[in-house]
Design a protein around this motif. Structure first.
Motif, mmCIF file in Angstrom:
data_model
loop_
_atom_site.group_PDB
_atom_site.id
_atom_site.type_symbol
_atom_site.label_atom_id
_atom_site.label_comp_id
_atom_site.label_asym_id
_atom_site.label_seq_id
_atom_site.Cartn_x
_atom_site.Cartn_y
_atom_site.Cartn_z
ATOM 1 N N TYR A 25 0.855 -1.184 0.000
ATOM 2 C CA TYR A 25 0.000 0.000 0.000
ATOM 3 C C TYR A 25 0.896 1.241 0.000
ATOM 4 O O TYR A 25 1.430 1.620 1.053
ATOM 5 C CB TYR A 25 -0.884 0.015 1.242
ATOM 6 C CG TYR A 25 -1.969 -1.040 1.260
ATOM 7 C CD1 TYR A 25 -3.266 -0.743 0.848
ATOM 8 C CD2 TYR A 25 -1.708 -2.334 1.716
ATOM 9 C CE1 TYR A 25 -4.280 -1.698 0.879
ATOM 10 C CE2 TYR A 25 -2.710 -3.293 1.751
ATOM 11 C CZ TYR A 25 -3.987 -2.966 1.332
ATOM 12 O OH TYR A 25 -4.971 -3.918 1.365
ATOM 13 N N PRO A 26 1.107 1.889 -1.141
ATOM 14 C CA PRO A 26 2.036 3.025 -1.205
ATOM 15 C C PRO A 26 1.732 4.142 -0.216
ATOM 16 O O PRO A 26 2.661 4.808 0.272
ATOM 17 C CB PRO A 26 1.888 3.520 -2.650
ATOM 18 C CG PRO A 26 1.491 2.298 -3.415
ATOM 19 C CD PRO A 26 0.595 1.531 -2.482
ATOM 20 N N SER A 27 0.454 4.375 0.138
ATOM 21 C CA SER A 27 0.116 5.503 1.005
ATOM 22 C C SER A 27 0.090 5.148 2.487
ATOM 23 O O SER A 27 -0.204 6.001 3.325
ATOM 24 C CB SER A 27 -1.244 6.093 0.590
ATOM 25 O OG SER A 27 -1.148 6.675 -0.689
ATOM 26 N N GLY A 33 5.074 6.044 -0.974
ATOM 27 C CA GLY A 33 4.310 7.057 -1.688
ATOM 28 C C GLY A 33 3.867 8.162 -0.751
ATOM 29 O O GLY A 33 4.215 8.173 0.430
ATOM 30 N N SER A 78 -0.908 -6.737 -5.463
ATOM 31 C CA SER A 78 -0.092 -5.585 -5.117
ATOM 32 C C SER A 78 0.987 -6.069 -4.175
ATOM 33 O O SER A 78 0.693 -6.488 -3.056
ATOM 34 C CB SER A 78 -0.939 -4.495 -4.453
ATOM 35 O OG SER A 78 -0.103 -3.443 -3.991
ATOM 36 N N GLU A 100 -2.388 -5.292 -11.688
ATOM 37 C CA GLU A 100 -2.174 -4.496 -10.495
ATOM 38 C C GLU A 100 -3.484 -4.356 -9.727
ATOM 39 O O GLU A 100 -4.537 -4.111 -10.319
ATOM 40 C CB GLU A 100 -1.647 -3.109 -10.874
ATOM 41 C CG GLU A 100 -1.550 -2.118 -9.733
ATOM 42 C CD GLU A 100 -0.595 -2.551 -8.632
ATOM 43 O OE1 GLU A 100 -0.873 -2.228 -7.467
ATOM 44 O OE2 GLU A 100 0.413 -3.210 -8.943
ATOM 45 N N ASN A 102 -4.957 -2.094 -7.965
ATOM 46 C CA ASN A 102 -5.473 -0.783 -7.589
ATOM 47 C C ASN A 102 -6.960 -0.735 -7.895
ATOM 48 O O ASN A 102 -7.496 -1.590 -8.591
ATOM 49 C CB ASN A 102 -4.718 0.337 -8.295
ATOM 50 C CG ASN A 102 -4.766 0.194 -9.808
ATOM 51 O OD1 ASN A 102 -5.841 0.104 -10.408
ATOM 52 N ND2 ASN A 102 -3.602 0.157 -10.447
ATOM 53 N N SER A 145 -4.798 -1.304 -3.368
ATOM 54 C CA SER A 145 -3.449 -0.784 -3.162
ATOM 55 C C SER A 145 -3.401 0.737 -3.070
ATOM 56 O O SER A 145 -2.528 1.294 -2.402
ATOM 57 C CB SER A 145 -2.529 -1.256 -4.291
ATOM 58 O OG SER A 145 -2.933 -0.712 -5.540
ATOM 59 N N ASP A 146 -4.334 1.449 -3.716
ATOM 60 C CA ASP A 146 -4.300 2.906 -3.696
ATOM 61 C C ASP A 146 -5.179 3.495 -2.604
ATOM 62 O O ASP A 146 -5.489 4.691 -2.636
ATOM 63 C CB ASP A 146 -4.675 3.484 -5.060
ATOM 64 C CG ASP A 146 -5.972 2.908 -5.616
ATOM 65 O OD1 ASP A 146 -6.448 1.881 -5.104
ATOM 66 O OD2 ASP A 146 -6.500 3.486 -6.583
ATOM 67 N N SER A 149 -4.749 7.233 -0.929
ATOM 68 C CA SER A 149 -3.874 8.049 -1.778
ATOM 69 C C SER A 149 -4.467 9.408 -2.124
ATOM 70 O O SER A 149 -3.734 10.309 -2.533
ATOM 71 C CB SER A 149 -3.537 7.299 -3.065
ATOM 72 O OG SER A 149 -4.710 7.039 -3.827
ATOM 73 N N GLU A 150 -5.785 9.547 -1.983
ATOM 74 C CA GLU A 150 -6.449 10.818 -2.280
ATOM 75 C C GLU A 150 -6.972 11.427 -0.982
ATOM 76 O O GLU A 150 -7.985 10.981 -0.441
ATOM 77 C CB GLU A 150 -7.602 10.589 -3.270
ATOM 78 C CG GLU A 150 -8.431 11.816 -3.584
ATOM 79 C CD GLU A 150 -7.585 13.016 -3.941
ATOM 80 O OE1 GLU A 150 -7.564 13.983 -3.154
ATOM 81 O OE2 GLU A 150 -6.920 12.973 -5.003
ATOM 82 N N GLY A 157 -10.308 4.245 -2.691
ATOM 83 C CA GLY A 157 -9.528 3.034 -2.949
ATOM 84 C C GLY A 157 -10.041 1.807 -2.230
ATOM 85 O O GLY A 157 -9.310 0.819 -2.098
#
Length: 386
Positions: A25-27, A33, A78, A100, A102, A145-146, A149-150, A157
């Motif tokens: 999870y990039p965020s 991320g 992910s 992916e 996402n 995964s995203d 992120s927002e 996500g």
């Protein structure tokens, strides 16, 4: 057809699987991320990609159903270091590329999966998710995964599982099964926003398209308010139990002699298997498989199921010094030296001879003949003093 890692032409009814494993999870902390401001303890996960790969590989290499052969497997992952997906099919090695996991790609995959099953009411739809999840009352959010992120729309996500499941009511495929391997811990996000993300599918005006009731049992890895657990580098407790149950512990032969894994038997087997490993590890956790919808839905067909067996001796003082043998007179010859723990092992269905010998002369040798059959054999044998 949506992108798949496995597909074959099937005439008539088929099984169609959508498998999602989200570990990177990039965020979330350590994701590399832009970071979510308040991740509520959510972190990177190791088990979901491993678990999803194992489940998808098992389906391709082991799943058998004469009535509904496996036709498609969609795999979305992910993971910190993305890798190819390898398996054996029809005697050949195959390497495929997962998608992916996402939210945008998951939405396309779900809708493609829906369309695949929207042509034959006898199709079986399998949905599997492993990753972060949170719950609040009737709300359950599954994080892709995203997730996070927002900042202006944190739940973009996430998949609203309850409403997604409701949307699948309109799919012509009347047989559906859902495996959700995720924590169900409470979340302030769900309390604040009162929704669990994107449902992807909107229920239409025609539920039960052909007048038949949908069978759509949901297997959840744990109770509301509890966490799910895993071991590093291995499938999660839930997925490990699911695969063992599909390999035999969830089978029955009441329908004319064939060993068939069904959803109602699957629950009992998985509950036992999760408790077994928790006891083996000595963990004090509250994980327990929950099933919503105990329908009699057939899944895998087996020639000879593999059955879990657990043996102990009473009194405890005798068990500590018991040396065990398990034989069937037909090539299976297992043994274990004295140990504090129960003797947990797996054997194919059949007739077996269990034997316990003791170092102390006060205990007489113990012999027991047993029929081993699903879902499991759990025996505490009383030893006589010599």
């Amino acid at each position: 057809m949506p992108p798949t890692v496995f597909s074959r032409n099937v005439l008539g009814a088929a099984t169609r699987a959508l498998v999602i494993g989200v570990g990177h999870y990039p965020s979330l902390p350590g994701g590399g991320g832009p970071q979510m401001q308040n991740p509520e303890g959510l972190k990177q996960l190791e088990s979901p990609p491993v678990s999803a790969r194992e489940f998808a590989q098992w389906l391709i290499e082991n799943y058998r159903s004469d009535a509904r052969p496996l036709a498609t497997v969609q795999l979305l992952l992910s993971e910190r270091h993305p890798a190819a997906f390898a398996y054996q099919a029809d005697g050949a090695a195959v390497v495929a590329t997962p998608q992916e996991a996402n939210m945008a790609t998951v939405k396309q995959a779900i809708r493609g999966w829906y369309e695949l099953g929207n042509h034959n009411p006898d199709d079986l739809m399998l949905f599997y998710f492993c990753g972060h999840g949170v719950s609040e009352g009737a709300l359950t959010a599954l994080m892709m995964s995203d997730f996070g992120s927002e900042p202006m729309a944190l739940m973009e996500g996430a998949l609203d599982f309850h409403r997604f499941h409701a949307g699948m009511e309109d799919c012509q495929a009347r047989h559906q099964c859902y495996f959700i391997d995720a924590c169900r811990l409470p979340s302030t996000l769900l309390r604040r926003f009162d929704h669990a993300g994107d449902p992807v599918l909107q229920p239409g005006a025609r539920p039960s398209p052909d007048g038949r009731v949908r069978l759509g049992p949901k297997f959840m890895s744990t109770l509301p308010g509890e966490a799910s657990h895993a071991q590093p580098g291995k499938p999660s407790l839930f997925t490990g139990a699911l695969l063992e149950a599909l390999n035999g512990a969830g089978a029955g032969d009441e329908d004319g002699g064939d060993w068939i894994v069904k959803t109602n038997r699957l629950h009992a087997a998985m509950e036992y298997l999760v408790k077994e490993i928790i006891a083996e590890k000595g963990w004090e956790v509250g994980q327990q498989t929950i099933t919503d919808g105990m329908q009699d839905l057939p899944l895998n067909t087996l020639e000879r199921p593999i059955v879990p067996v657990s043996l102990t001796v009473t009194p405890k003082e005798a068990h500590i010094e018991a040396t065990w043998l398990c034989t069937d007179g037909n090539g299976i010859d297992l043994q274990r030296d004295a140990d504090l723990s129960p003797w947990n092992f797996r054997v194919p269905v059949g007739s077996y001879r269990f034997q316990a010998s003791f170092s102390s002369p006060q205990y007489a040798q113990l012999v027991r003949n047993e029929i081993v059959r699903p879902p499991y054999v759990l025996r505490s044998l009383q030893v006589m003093t010599a």
